[in-house]
Design a protein around this motif. Structure first.
Motif, PDB file in Angstrom:
ATOM      1  N   GLY A 127       0.721  -1.078   0.077  1.00  0.00           N
ATOM      2  CA  GLY A 127       0.062  -0.018  -0.078  1.00  0.00           C
ATOM      3  C   GLY A 127       0.821   1.490   0.070  1.00  0.00           C
ATOM      4  O   GLY A 127       1.890   1.411   0.555  1.00  0.00           O
ATOM      5  N   SER A 128       0.211   2.299  -0.455  1.00  0.00           N
ATOM      6  CA  SER A 128       0.905   3.543  -0.576  1.00  0.00           C
ATOM      7  C   SER A 128       1.311   4.214   0.594  1.00  0.00           C
ATOM      8  O   SER A 128       2.503   4.896   0.683  1.00  0.00           O
ATOM      9  CB  SER A 128       0.301   4.707  -1.628  1.00  0.00           C
ATOM     10  N   ILE A 159       6.520   5.347  -5.883  1.00  0.00           N
ATOM     11  CA  ILE A 159       7.703   4.773  -5.635  1.00  0.00           C
ATOM     12  C   ILE A 159       8.866   5.514  -5.844  1.00  0.00           C
ATOM     13  O   ILE A 159       9.739   5.939  -5.566  1.00  0.00           O
ATOM     14  CB  ILE A 159       7.844   3.195  -6.078  1.00  0.00           C
ATOM     15  N   VAL A 160       8.915   6.288  -7.378  1.00  0.00           N
ATOM     16  CA  VAL A 160       9.777   7.029  -7.907  1.00  0.00           C
ATOM     17  C   VAL A 160      10.015   8.248  -7.080  1.00  0.00           C
ATOM     18  O   VAL A 160      11.418   8.456  -6.816  1.00  0.00           O
ATOM     19  CB  VAL A 160       9.396   7.269  -9.344  1.00  0.00           C
ATOM     20  N   GLN A 161       9.357   8.737  -6.448  1.00  0.00           N
ATOM     21  CA  GLN A 161       9.201  10.058  -5.637  1.00  0.00           C
ATOM     22  C   GLN A 161      10.091   9.651  -4.370  1.00  0.00           C
ATOM     23  O   GLN A 161      10.682  10.504  -3.832  1.00  0.00           O
ATOM     24  CB  GLN A 161       7.759  10.446  -5.220  1.00  0.00           C
ATOM     25  N   VAL A 162       9.788   8.421  -3.843  1.00  0.00           N
ATOM     26  CA  VAL A 162      10.749   8.075  -2.738  1.00  0.00           C
ATOM     27  C   VAL A 162      12.172   7.267  -2.706  1.00  0.00           C
ATOM     28  O   VAL A 162      12.780   6.783  -1.959  1.00  0.00           O
ATOM     29  CB  VAL A 162       9.962   7.199  -1.620  1.00  0.00           C
ATOM     30  N   GLU A 180       2.171  -5.681  -8.819  1.00  0.00           N
ATOM     31  CA  GLU A 180       0.982  -4.948  -8.389  1.00  0.00           C
ATOM     32  C   GLU A 180       1.410  -3.545  -8.475  1.00  0.00           C
ATOM     33  O   GLU A 180       0.948  -2.795  -7.335  1.00  0.00           O
ATOM     34  CB  GLU A 180       0.095  -5.365  -7.478  1.00  0.00           C
ATOM     35  N   THR A 181       2.397  -2.813  -9.239  1.00  0.00           N
ATOM     36  CA  THR A 181       3.046  -1.647  -9.179  1.00  0.00           C
ATOM     37  C   THR A 181       2.763  -0.761 -10.572  1.00  0.00           C
ATOM     38  O   THR A 181       3.243   0.258 -10.667  1.00  0.00           O
ATOM     39  CB  THR A 181       4.529  -1.525  -8.608  1.00  0.00           C
ATOM     40  N   ASN A 182       1.679  -1.390 -11.215  1.00  0.00           N
ATOM     41  CA  ASN A 182       1.479  -0.598 -12.712  1.00  0.00           C
ATOM     42  C   ASN A 182       2.621  -0.268 -13.424  1.00  0.00           C
ATOM     43  O   ASN A 182       2.809   0.748 -13.826  1.00  0.00           O
ATOM     44  CB  ASN A 182       0.427   0.654 -12.200  1.00  0.00           C
ATOM     45  N   ASN A 312      15.317   9.468 -19.326  1.00  0.00           N
ATOM     46  CA  ASN A 312      14.839   9.770 -17.879  1.00  0.00           C
ATOM     47  C   ASN A 312      13.173   9.175 -17.962  1.00  0.00           C
ATOM     48  O   ASN A 312      12.882   9.291 -19.063  1.00  0.00           O
ATOM     49  CB  ASN A 312      15.156  10.892 -17.456  1.00  0.00           C
ATOM     50  N   TYR A 313      12.844   9.532 -16.868  1.00  0.00           N
ATOM     51  CA  TYR A 313      11.345   9.132 -16.538  1.00  0.00           C
ATOM     52  C   TYR A 313      10.654  10.199 -16.041  1.00  0.00           C
ATOM     53  O   TYR A 313      11.119  10.567 -14.760  1.00  0.00           O
ATOM     54  CB  TYR A 313      11.109   7.814 -16.096  1.00  0.00           C
ATOM     55  N   THR A 314       9.523  10.785 -16.359  1.00  0.00           N
ATOM     56  CA  THR A 314       8.864  12.018 -15.809  1.00  0.00           C
ATOM     57  C   THR A 314       7.336  11.196 -15.401  1.00  0.00           C
ATOM     58  O   THR A 314       6.743  10.683 -16.149  1.00  0.00           O
ATOM     59  CB  THR A 314       8.509  12.976 -16.698  1.00  0.00           C
ATOM     60  N   THR A 315       7.202  11.389 -14.059  1.00  0.00           N
ATOM     61  CA  THR A 315       6.120  10.767 -13.501  1.00  0.00           C
ATOM     62  C   THR A 315       4.651  11.424 -14.134  1.00  0.00           C
ATOM     63  O   THR A 315       4.784  12.482 -14.531  1.00  0.00           O
ATOM     64  CB  THR A 315       5.969  10.825 -11.922  1.00  0.00           C
TER      65      THR A 315
END
Length: 391
Positions: A127-128, A159-162, A180-182, A312-315
């Motif tokens: 869970g988030s 998850i990327v933010q942390v 289950e993290t999309n 890179n990756y942008t959320t």
């Protein structure tokens, strides 16, 4: 049977009573501990099932919103369903339970929407809300013990933010698990490049459609080549895998870097130089033997190719924020230009009106001046009077 005096035609001694009492207390303590563990296990099962239900609801709502946004599509994408096995990951205990345990189960709270668990060297987050645990002050011993971090029922964008916090709080984490993290596109793996080290990566097919892509493992090896990854989904990484990854995606990094503006390329190169400088500072003063042992670590710190760094990756959240910012800027620019056009139009209209009226105005000005100075004496008196009035 505390009042029993004889057993098997033999008198019961006080020593026998004492031994029996000790054994009975140990059995009672063992029973209480087993009861406590059963309650904790059941509470964990209920919590995970509750998190799974919440995740399932979120995915259905997101799927409906996506379908509404794609009305023009003839075959809208099917919503990502959660396998039934998820809900029964911790099946209910079968068999007879004592009434005390049943009553205790009824008092268990199932409102928790996240779970944090450390089992051996594995940190499991469900869970988030579990991501908030990275803000805690973990002891050095516990933090250094964790080598595997598992994420379940958490959006990858969250998850990327942390990830920077994960890198700092658990520096020895080498194995990441995602379930289950999309994870839906290859671009998301770019975000993992900001970590310090990843030796193993496990992507569960459940809730991560990206694993349906045939070349996803090769892209991971290409983009995260500076980690010298050892295993992906439990399979050893070979030298042939690395060669194939470079052959498939090597041109991609070149194209991406050539399309970037020069200021972005300079910025990325600057970050790479900072990593190299930091590593040199850390290795300065160490013994030669230690430096040789850390050759692989130096590759991880310094080896990320600048071309790959452009991938890179942008959320989605950050992307939408940027879109809103761009919309606001466009709106402001449009209003500003419209105001300038209105002001310029008004000035031009006034100028045209002045050009039409100026010939007549000039004649009237000359006529008034001639009439005014026609009588020289009266004009001089008028000028003197005006000077006197001003004083």
């Amino acid at each position: 049977m505390m009042q029993l005096r004889q057993l098997d035609m033999k008198r019961i001694t006080e020593e026998e009573r004492r031994v029996a009492s000790v054994v009975a207390k140990k059995e009672e303590e063992k029973k209480r501990e087993s009861h406590k563990q059963s309650l904790l296990k059941e509470k964990k099962r209920l919590t995970i099932n509750n998190v799974a239900r919440k995740w399932d609801l979120q995915q259905r709502v997101a799927s409906l919103a996506t379908s509404q946004d794609r009305k023009d599509s003839e075959s809208p994408q099917e919503p990502c369903q959660i396998d039934g096995s998820t809900m029964s990951a911790f099946p209910e205990e079968t068999g007879s339970l004592d009434p005390g345990f049943n009553s205790a189960l009824q008092g268990l709270s199932v409102t928790e929407t996240h779970l944090v668990e450390i089992d051996g060297d594995t940190l499991s987050l469900y869970g988030s809300g579990a991501l908030e645990c990275l803000d805690r002050n973990w002891s050095v011993q516990t933090a250094s013990m964790v080598t595997t971090v598992s994420f379940t029922f958490i959006e990858f964008d969250e998850i990327v933010q942390v990830l920077p916090k994960l890198k700092m709080k658990f520096p020895n984490s080498l194995h990441l698990k995602f379930k289950e993290t999309n994870l839906v596109m290859l671009q998301q793996f770019n975000a993992l490049a900001q970590l310090r080290r990843v030796d193993q990566l496990t992507i569960d097919p459940q809730g991560n459609p990206v694993v349906n892509f045939t070349l996803w493992k090769y892209y991971v090896l290409f983009r995260l080549s500076h980690f010298s990854m050892q295993k992906i989904n439990g399979t050893e990484v070979t030298q042939n895998d690395m060669i194939m990854a470079e052959r498939l995606f090597g041109i991609l990094a070149h194209v991406a870097s050539s399309e970037l503006p020069q200021y972005r390329v300079i910025s990325i190169l600057g970050d790479a130089r900072k990593k190299q400088f930091r590593y040199l500072l850390e290795s300065k003063g160490k013994k030669p033997g230690i430096i040789n042992e850390e050759t692989s670590d130096s590759k991880r710190l310094m080896g990320e190719n600048s071309n790959r760094a452009t991938l890179n990756y942008t959320t989605r959240e950050f992307y939408h924020e940027k879109l809103e910012e761009i919309k606001e800027k466009k709106k402001f620019c449009k209003m500003y230009v419209e105001d300038l056009v209105k002001e310029a139009t008004a000035i031009n209209m006034k100028n045209e009106a002045l050009q039409k009226l100026w010939p007549q105005m000039f004649i009237e000005l000359v006529r008034d001046a001639v009439i005014e100075i026609r009588s020289k004496d009266s004009y001089m008196k008028l000028c003197l009077q005006q000077i006197t009035d001003q004083k």
